[in-house]
Write a protein that holds these residues in place. Structure first.
Motif, PDB file in Angstrom:
ATOM      1  N   SER A 133    -115.496 -20.541  16.283  1.00  0.00           N
ATOM      2  CA  SER A 133    -115.436 -21.223  17.568  1.00  0.00           C
ATOM      3  C   SER A 133    -116.695 -20.901  18.358  1.00  0.00           C
ATOM      4  O   SER A 133    -116.889 -19.753  18.767  1.00  0.00           O
ATOM      5  N   GLU A 172    -117.333 -21.910  21.281  1.00  0.00           N
ATOM      6  CA  GLU A 172    -116.943 -21.650  22.666  1.00  0.00           C
ATOM      7  C   GLU A 172    -116.564 -20.191  22.873  1.00  0.00           C
ATOM      8  O   GLU A 172    -116.929 -19.561  23.863  1.00  0.00           O
ATOM      9  N   GLU A 173    -115.832 -19.633  21.910  1.00  0.00           N
ATOM     10  CA  GLU A 173    -115.375 -18.247  22.036  1.00  0.00           C
ATOM     11  C   GLU A 173    -116.335 -17.246  21.400  1.00  0.00           C
ATOM     12  O   GLU A 173    -116.190 -16.039  21.588  1.00  0.00           O
ATOM     13  N   ASN A 180    -109.013 -23.323  21.462  1.00  0.00           N
ATOM     14  CA  ASN A 180    -110.278 -23.734  20.861  1.00  0.00           C
ATOM     15  C   ASN A 180    -110.140 -23.793  19.338  1.00  0.00           C
ATOM     16  O   ASN A 180    -109.393 -23.022  18.733  1.00  0.00           O
ATOM     17  N   THR A 219    -106.730 -19.784  23.721  1.00  0.00           N
ATOM     18  CA  THR A 219    -107.613 -20.739  24.398  1.00  0.00           C
ATOM     19  C   THR A 219    -107.492 -22.162  23.876  1.00  0.00           C
ATOM     20  O   THR A 219    -108.036 -23.093  24.474  1.00  0.00           O
TER      21      THR A 219
END
Length: 348
Positions: free
Chosen positions: A160, A162-163, A178, A176
């Motif tokens: 991910s 994003e993470e 995600n 999350t």
């Protein structure tokens, strides 16, 4: 001064670290010992096209793009057109072939391996197959596990952006939501570019940090032949480890079916003098001789505090277990001793 099996089990230390680097030979050894239930086999780069089912694509290529070795064929295609329909289809089939693999129910070398190490240790793999991850998951609640790094991507692992973390490929983060995007597997031979892909870069940073650490006292290379097509990988490992003179007390270990002289010469820049071990199978290695105590064994044999400590006992794990429960039961007293040590030293 451990001289019995019981002493070895109960001798727990906080220092040290063990890095294990896996190549295709590790997975080949595991599947030869315990064949996969679905009958799949692990291909080599020379029979990869036939085994994975890419012959129909390869046969239609122009002569200048063809190659018997899969890595070279993929590199030729990528150089000609990195967005070609052939490349898209090849990547799809390769991912599907390896994703379908599953460890058999009985204990495999991968189960022994993940249980042989602790959180101060690291297993780094070049392999695409899901075996290391599967063993990690199915043994993870029985003992504290080592850290893992996937240096060439892996069919079981997603990332991910994003993470900035990985998880099971194709899953969503519970916290999350995600998505863990499946990691890329294929790179052209001439430009692996490990630093360009965010996930791969993160995995390499971890293994380089572990190798560079003064705490790391053992390194085991299991079934990795350091192919000429992967010069960048070997260079990165070498830079992280340093010269053999820099690591003049550490112990280097090679598990490989090739002749000792051949593999000793191949890893010469990593080895200081006689500070290496050679084994032709997993159960003759330090990991099997002293599971979960490889660092303790190192300190008491290589760097003993007293002359007597040099005669430390081993605690070899039996290779005859038929069920995972038998394997877990055997390791339980080692895990119990670690927990007692953590309580005593306030490290829970």
């Amino acid at each position: 001064m451990p001289k019995t099996r019981e002493d070895r089990v109960n001798t727990v230390m906080g220092g040290g670290g063990h890095v294990v680097i896996l190549g295709a030979g590790a997975s080949i050894a595991a599947t030869r010992r315990n064949p996969l239930s679905n009958g799949k086999v692990l291909p080599s780069m020379d029979n990869f096209i036939e085994v994975v089912g890419l012959t129909d694509i390869a046969d239609k290529l122009s002569t200048n793009l063809k190659a018997k070795n899969f890595e070279q064929l993929y590199s030729n295609l990528h150089k000609d057109n990195p967005n070609s329909k052939e490349i898209v289809e090849i990547e799809k089939r390769v991912h599907a072939y390896f994703k379908d693999m599953k460890l058999p129910d009985e204990p495999t070398i991968y189960d022994y391996l993940v249980l042989s190490l602790r959180p101060k240790d690291l297993i780094a793999t070049f392999n695409w197959d899901p075996f290391l991850y599967q063993a990690f998951v199915r043994n993870g609640d029985k003992a504290k596990m080592p850290f893992l790094s996937f240096l060439h991507g892996n069919v079981a692992i997603g990332y991910s952006a994003e993470e900035k973390r990985c998880g099971p490929a194709g899953w969503y983060s519970k916290a999350t939501k995600n998505y863990f995007e499946p990691t890329r597997l294929l790179y052209p031979v001439e430009q692996k570019n490990y630093t360009d892909d965010e996930f791969i870069s993160t995995e390499w940073k971890r293994v380089k940090a572990w190798l560079n650490s003064e705490s790391t006292k053992r390194v085991t290379i299991f079934g990795y032949g350091a192919p000429a097509t992967d010069v960048e990988a070997v260079t990165l490992l070498n830079e992280a480890w340093g010269t053999s003179d820099d690591r003049n007390m550490e112990q280097f270990e090679i598990i490989d079916i090739r002749p000792e002289e051949e593999v000793r010469n191949q890893w010469d820049t990593f080895i200081h003098s006689h500070h290496y071990d050679y084994a032709t199978d997993y159960f003759s290695s330090s990991l099997a001789a002293n599971p979960r105590r490889t660092s303790e064994s190192y300190f008491q044999h290589i760097e003993p505090l007293t002359p007597d400590e040099a005669f430390s006992a081993s605690n070899p794990v039996p290779k005859t277990f038929k069920t995972l429960q038998e394997l877990w039961d055997w390791h339980q007293e080692l895990v119990d001793a670690e927990r007692a040590w953590e309580v005593e030293h306030g490290e829970q």
